[in-house]
Design a protein around this motif. Sequence first.
Motif, mmCIF file in Angstrom:
data_model
loop_
_atom_site.group_PDB
_atom_site.id
_atom_site.type_symbol
_atom_site.label_atom_id
_atom_site.label_comp_id
_atom_site.label_asym_id
_atom_site.label_seq_id
_atom_site.Cartn_x
_atom_site.Cartn_y
_atom_site.Cartn_z
ATOM 1 N N THR A 19 0.830 -1.206 0.000
ATOM 2 C CA THR A 19 0.000 0.000 0.000
ATOM 3 C C THR A 19 0.863 1.254 0.000
ATOM 4 O O THR A 19 0.567 2.234 -0.692
ATOM 5 C CB THR A 19 -0.930 -0.002 1.226
ATOM 6 N N SER A 22 2.060 1.754 -3.463
ATOM 7 C CA SER A 22 1.018 2.269 -4.355
ATOM 8 C C SER A 22 0.797 3.763 -4.133
ATOM 9 O O SER A 22 0.522 4.507 -5.084
ATOM 10 C CB SER A 22 -0.297 1.504 -4.157
ATOM 11 N N ASP A 23 0.920 4.214 -2.879
ATOM 12 C CA ASP A 23 0.806 5.658 -2.612
ATOM 13 C C ASP A 23 1.964 6.408 -3.259
ATOM 14 O O ASP A 23 1.778 7.498 -3.821
ATOM 15 C CB ASP A 23 0.794 5.916 -1.099
ATOM 16 N N SER A 26 1.286 6.550 -7.020
ATOM 17 C CA SER A 26 0.293 7.573 -7.366
ATOM 18 C C SER A 26 0.928 8.960 -7.372
ATOM 19 O O SER A 26 0.675 9.777 -8.269
ATOM 20 C CB SER A 26 -0.878 7.532 -6.375
ATOM 21 N N ASP A 44 -4.797 4.708 -9.978
ATOM 22 C CA ASP A 44 -5.968 4.534 -9.117
ATOM 23 C C ASP A 44 -6.373 3.064 -9.039
ATOM 24 O O ASP A 44 -6.781 2.575 -7.979
ATOM 25 C CB ASP A 44 -7.144 5.361 -9.641
ATOM 26 N N SER A 47 -3.905 1.288 -6.772
ATOM 27 C CA SER A 47 -4.151 1.687 -5.390
ATOM 28 C C SER A 47 -5.410 1.030 -4.841
ATOM 29 O O SER A 47 -5.421 0.503 -3.718
ATOM 30 C CB SER A 47 -4.268 3.212 -5.297
ATOM 31 N N VAL A 157 -7.314 9.151 1.127
ATOM 32 C CA VAL A 157 -7.678 8.421 -0.078
ATOM 33 C C VAL A 157 -9.172 8.500 -0.330
ATOM 34 O O VAL A 157 -9.634 8.744 -1.447
ATOM 35 C CB VAL A 157 -7.228 6.943 0.032
ATOM 36 N N SER A 174 2.047 6.940 4.912
ATOM 37 C CA SER A 174 1.892 5.528 4.572
ATOM 38 C C SER A 174 3.170 4.748 4.870
ATOM 39 O O SER A 174 3.124 3.609 5.352
ATOM 40 C CB SER A 174 1.514 5.378 3.097
#
Length: 222
Positions: A19, A22-23, A26, A44, A47, A157, A174
């Motif tokens: 996670t 993924s942040d 992004s 997106d 995520s 989010v 995160s």
Amino acid sequence: MGVSASILIGLVTVTAWATAWSDWYSYHTLKTYGADPDKLDEADLISGSLGIVSALALFAAAAVFIVWLWRVRWNAEMFCRGQHRFTRGWVLGCWLVPVVNLWYPKQVVDDIVAASDPRTDPHTLTLKEIPGTQLVWAWWISWVIGLVTGNIVQRGVLAGASQLGDLRTNVILSSVSALFTTGAAVLAVLLIQRIDELQSMRPWVPWWSAGTPHNGFQPPAR
């Protein structure tokens, strides 16, 4: 059950770092490609997918951990007469009730550790006076910090944060959440092993049969 909980807790750690990645992805996508809708949709999708996997892993780990906790709590009540701070229903409820879930679970575990320790007299009347262990303290502080920072990220989010500065903040928080979640996971596995060891070392004799009998004692209802 303790082994299953440990494995699932390890999986939660992996998803926490996924996670965090993924942040970062992004943030990197918005910074590099600007308003390119295809790239942003791809970020997106990654995520969102990892968010679902992370939630499922956390749910599975929590369910198995609570079942394990329920079982060792039952064992602890057999080993020691000492009164726990909360009834057995709070073994589940302490995680679900807002605000109190920031400290009730630690106290539940503290009492289980105290009652499971072979050094604790089986006829001890109360457990809250027995000092908590450093292992439980370290586990709980790490978990709370990881939980709080993770919730802040999740709110961002859900609010649809799309500004570069907001995404950068998400990346930082995160990563902090993943770091403390990893620490809490390692300590949780050690805690599971420790409680299992304590209960294995303690003679399997119910407290009402240990030492001097006490008239009128009744075993706790299951």
